[in-house]
Design a protein around this motif. Sequence first.
Motif, PDB file in Angstrom:
ATOM      1  N   ASP A 256       0.877   4.287  -2.635  1.00  0.00           N
ATOM      2  CA  ASP A 256       0.625   5.409  -2.405  1.00  0.00           C
ATOM      3  C   ASP A 256       1.626   6.357  -3.024  1.00  0.00           C
ATOM      4  OD1 ASP A 256      -0.980   7.521  -0.991  1.00  0.00           O
ATOM      5  OD2 ASP A 256       1.176   7.682   0.141  1.00  0.00           O
TER       6      ASP A 256
ATOM      7  N   GLU B 101       0.807  -1.260  -0.045  1.00  0.00           N
ATOM      8  CA  GLU B 101       0.170  -0.090  -0.021  1.00  0.00           C
ATOM      9  C   GLU B 101       0.684   1.303  -0.168  1.00  0.00           C
ATOM     10  OE1 GLU B 101      -2.809  -0.335   3.190  1.00  0.00           O
ATOM     11  OE2 GLU B 101      -3.754  -2.140   2.166  1.00  0.00           O
TER      12      GLU B 101
ATOM     13  N   ASN C  34      -3.668   1.252  -6.427  1.00  0.00           N
ATOM     14  CA  ASN C  34      -3.937  -0.048  -6.163  1.00  0.00           C
ATOM     15  C   ASN C  34      -4.644  -0.954  -7.491  1.00  0.00           C
ATOM     16  OD1 ASN C  34      -2.653  -0.026  -3.533  1.00  0.00           O
ATOM     17  ND2 ASN C  34      -4.551  -0.251  -2.296  1.00  0.00           N
TER      18      ASN C  34
ATOM     19  N   SER D 131      -4.845   6.497  -4.870  1.00  0.00           N
ATOM     20  CA  SER D 131      -4.265   5.084  -4.867  1.00  0.00           C
ATOM     21  C   SER D 131      -4.299   4.086  -5.861  1.00  0.00           C
ATOM     22  CB  SER D 131      -5.225   4.467  -3.767  1.00  0.00           C
ATOM     23  OG  SER D 131      -4.768   2.954  -3.478  1.00  0.00           O
TER      24      SER D 131
END
Length: 108
Positions: A37, A33, A76, A74
């Motif tokens: 970021d 994570e 992700n 983000s």
Amino acid sequence: MSKTAIKSYSLAEMKDKYIGKKGTKDRDQYEYELRMDILGRMIKTARQERKLTQEQLGELVGVQKAQISKLESSANSATIDTVLKVFKALKADIHFNVTIEKQYLQLV
């Protein structure tokens, strides 16, 4: 009156204690994570340096403004393909480093 020494801890020690040791599920998730970021922040910074709006960058990449916003906040959910297209649109080089069993590989 004697002064009590204050114990100090390194960032690595704090992460080991509160997140988990390297190689544990929680620590791996935290590190992932954090990298995502940072990637999002790099995209946002490069976009701003190029004086592009999220909408303009989205048009260059072929995605909606909302996807650029999500990517910046983000990364992700981004595919490698999307990330590569974004950096190409920003005229920015991207390099990947991979370490496999202590052997360092670099993809340029």
